[in-house]
Scaffold this motif. Structure first.
Motif, PDB file in Angstrom:
ATOM      1  N   ASN A  93       0.846  -1.187   0.000  1.00  0.00           N
ATOM      2  CA  ASN A  93       0.000   0.000   0.000  1.00  0.00           C
ATOM      3  C   ASN A  93       0.888   1.245   0.000  1.00  0.00           C
ATOM      4  OD1 ASN A  93      -1.608   2.250   0.995  1.00  0.00           O
ATOM      5  ND2 ASN A  93      -3.202   0.716   1.313  1.00  0.00           N
ATOM      6  N   ILE A  94       0.865   1.955  -1.097  1.00  0.00           N
ATOM      7  CA  ILE A  94       1.751   3.105  -1.266  1.00  0.00           C
ATOM      8  C   ILE A  94       1.408   4.254  -0.316  1.00  0.00           C
ATOM      9  CG2 ILE A  94       0.482   4.259  -3.114  1.00  0.00           C
ATOM     10  CD1 ILE A  94       3.293   4.627  -4.493  1.00  0.00           C
ATOM     11  N   GLU A  95       0.134   4.428  -0.014  1.00  0.00           N
ATOM     12  CA  GLU A  95      -0.254   5.527   0.873  1.00  0.00           C
ATOM     13  C   GLU A  95       0.261   5.308   2.291  1.00  0.00           C
ATOM     14  OE1 GLU A  95      -4.082   8.415   1.742  1.00  0.00           O
ATOM     15  OE2 GLU A  95      -4.326   6.651   0.488  1.00  0.00           O
ATOM     16  N   LEU A  96       0.249   4.066   2.741  1.00  0.00           N
ATOM     17  CA  LEU A  96       0.809   3.763   4.060  1.00  0.00           C
ATOM     18  C   LEU A  96       2.310   4.060   4.090  1.00  0.00           C
ATOM     19  CD1 LEU A  96      -1.065   0.448   4.889  1.00  0.00           C
ATOM     20  CD2 LEU A  96      -1.453   2.709   5.896  1.00  0.00           C
ATOM     21  N   ARG A  97       2.982   3.796   2.984  1.00  0.00           N
ATOM     22  CA  ARG A  97       4.423   4.088   2.906  1.00  0.00           C
ATOM     23  C   ARG A  97       4.673   5.593   2.939  1.00  0.00           C
ATOM     24  NH1 ARG A  97       7.980  -0.120   1.669  1.00  0.00           N
ATOM     25  NH2 ARG A  97       6.840  -2.073   1.745  1.00  0.00           N
ATOM     26  N   VAL A  98       3.798   6.369   2.311  1.00  0.00           N
ATOM     27  CA  VAL A  98       3.911   7.829   2.368  1.00  0.00           C
ATOM     28  C   VAL A  98       3.746   8.301   3.807  1.00  0.00           C
ATOM     29  CG1 VAL A  98       2.823  10.024   1.706  1.00  0.00           C
ATOM     30  CG2 VAL A  98       3.164   8.247  -0.015  1.00  0.00           C
ATOM     31  N   ILE A  99       2.770   7.745   4.490  1.00  0.00           N
ATOM     32  CA  ILE A  99       2.522   8.128   5.883  1.00  0.00           C
ATOM     33  C   ILE A  99       3.756   7.836   6.729  1.00  0.00           C
ATOM     34  CG2 ILE A  99       1.161   7.634   7.952  1.00  0.00           C
ATOM     35  CD1 ILE A  99      -1.217   7.005   6.011  1.00  0.00           C
ATOM     36  N   ILE A 125       9.170   5.375  -5.348  1.00  0.00           N
ATOM     37  CA  ILE A 125       9.699   5.616  -6.690  1.00  0.00           C
ATOM     38  C   ILE A 125       9.396   4.433  -7.610  1.00  0.00           C
ATOM     39  CG2 ILE A 125      11.840   5.875  -8.019  1.00  0.00           C
ATOM     40  CD1 ILE A 125      12.903   7.509  -5.565  1.00  0.00           C
ATOM     41  N   ASN A 126       9.604   3.228  -7.121  1.00  0.00           N
ATOM     42  CA  ASN A 126       9.426   2.027  -7.947  1.00  0.00           C
ATOM     43  C   ASN A 126       7.968   1.708  -8.258  1.00  0.00           C
ATOM     44  OD1 ASN A 126      12.194   1.613  -8.039  1.00  0.00           O
ATOM     45  ND2 ASN A 126      12.177   0.286  -6.242  1.00  0.00           N
ATOM     46  N   ASN A 127       7.044   2.129  -7.406  1.00  0.00           N
ATOM     47  CA  ASN A 127       5.632   1.784  -7.590  1.00  0.00           C
ATOM     48  C   ASN A 127       4.758   2.961  -8.011  1.00  0.00           C
ATOM     49  OD1 ASN A 127       5.335  -1.170  -6.714  1.00  0.00           O
ATOM     50  ND2 ASN A 127       6.644  -0.264  -5.145  1.00  0.00           N
ATOM     51  N   PHE A 149      13.739  13.266  -0.884  1.00  0.00           N
ATOM     52  CA  PHE A 149      13.854  13.117  -2.324  1.00  0.00           C
ATOM     53  C   PHE A 149      14.805  14.153  -2.917  1.00  0.00           C
ATOM     54  CE2 PHE A 149       9.997  10.904  -1.392  1.00  0.00           C
ATOM     55  CZ  PHE A 149       9.876   9.921  -2.358  1.00  0.00           C
ATOM     56  N   THR A 150      15.645  13.705  -3.839  1.00  0.00           N
ATOM     57  CA  THR A 150      16.516  14.616  -4.575  1.00  0.00           C
ATOM     58  C   THR A 150      15.729  15.199  -5.745  1.00  0.00           C
ATOM     59  OG1 THR A 150      17.318  12.910  -6.094  1.00  0.00           O
ATOM     60  CG2 THR A 150      18.534  13.188  -4.011  1.00  0.00           C
ATOM     61  N   ASP A 151      16.279  16.220  -6.369  1.00  0.00           N
ATOM     62  CA  ASP A 151      15.613  16.811  -7.530  1.00  0.00           C
ATOM     63  C   ASP A 151      15.491  15.797  -8.667  1.00  0.00           C
ATOM     64  OD1 ASP A 151      15.231  19.248  -6.288  1.00  0.00           O
ATOM     65  OD2 ASP A 151      17.083  20.120  -7.064  1.00  0.00           O
ATOM     66  N   THR A 152      16.484  14.960  -8.821  1.00  0.00           N
ATOM     67  CA  THR A 152      16.457  13.925  -9.859  1.00  0.00           C
ATOM     68  C   THR A 152      15.346  12.933  -9.595  1.00  0.00           C
ATOM     69  OG1 THR A 152      18.844  14.154 -10.080  1.00  0.00           O
ATOM     70  CG2 THR A 152      17.852  12.190 -11.052  1.00  0.00           C
ATOM     71  N   GLU A 153      15.196  12.517  -8.340  1.00  0.00           N
ATOM     72  CA  GLU A 153      14.134  11.581  -7.976  1.00  0.00           C
ATOM     73  C   GLU A 153      12.767  12.210  -8.154  1.00  0.00           C
ATOM     74  OE1 GLU A 153      16.575   8.955  -4.660  1.00  0.00           O
ATOM     75  OE2 GLU A 153      15.606  10.830  -4.058  1.00  0.00           O
ATOM     76  N   ARG A 154      12.643  13.472  -7.805  1.00  0.00           N
ATOM     77  CA  ARG A 154      11.371  14.174  -7.989  1.00  0.00           C
ATOM     78  C   ARG A 154      10.996  14.211  -9.466  1.00  0.00           C
ATOM     79  NH1 ARG A 154      13.737  18.000  -4.021  1.00  0.00           N
ATOM     80  NH2 ARG A 154      12.711  17.532  -2.047  1.00  0.00           N
TER      81      ARG A 154
END
Length: 158
Positions: A93-99, A125-127, A149-154
């Protein structure tokens, strides 16, 4: 049958609006103690067994330590344990990872709850590309203001 479908539709819209309100309140929670309290109050009013809502409730417990006078350590420990268990049961669950990433970014280093930051960032990043438009927008909005997050990752989050 129409009544049944109407009830389900109403429930979905009601649930979505609660989740959207939680997301918006959570995004503003670190801006001030008043916003933190508003988020905590909103999270406490939520009921049900949805993993994402429970993730926000766990984050609210952790954030409560920021404004509490007593039992700060216990609040963080309880909230962190709850959040970890929720993610363990819902690892994709990506939202849980954001939290979790946002909590770990904003919690003081001395607390020691920072062990999943690299994994969560890599997961986001991967999902990212597999998510619906709402989740993409939410993740991107988080990444744009995130210290992790770096600018490149963003730039990879399109």
């Amino acid at each position: 049958m129409k009544l049944f479908l109407s009830l389900i539709t109403a429930f979905i819209f009601f649930f979505q609006s609660d989740l959207e309100a939680l997301r918006n309140s959570y995004a503003k929670a670190n801006q001030s103690n008043a916003n933190t309290e508003a988020f905590i109050n909103l999270a406490e009013k939520q009921s049900g067994s949805d993993a994402v809502i429970n993730g926000y409730k766990a984050a609210a417990q952790i954030m409560e330590a920021k404004i509490a006078k007593k039992n700060r350590k216990a609040l963080v420990k309880t909230g962190a344990t709850s959040l970890e268990n929720i993610i363990k049961n819902n690892p994709n669950n990506i939202e849980l990872r954001v939290i979790r990433l946002s909590v770990q970014e904003n919690i003081p280093k001395i607390v020691g709850y920072r062990g999943s930051m690299k994994d969560d960032k890599a997961f986001l990043i991967n999902n990212y590309s597999k998510q619906n438009a709402t989740m993409k927008s939410y993740v991107k909005k988080f990444a744009m203001q995130s210290k992790s997050f770096t600018d490149t990752e963003r730039a990879t989050l399109k």
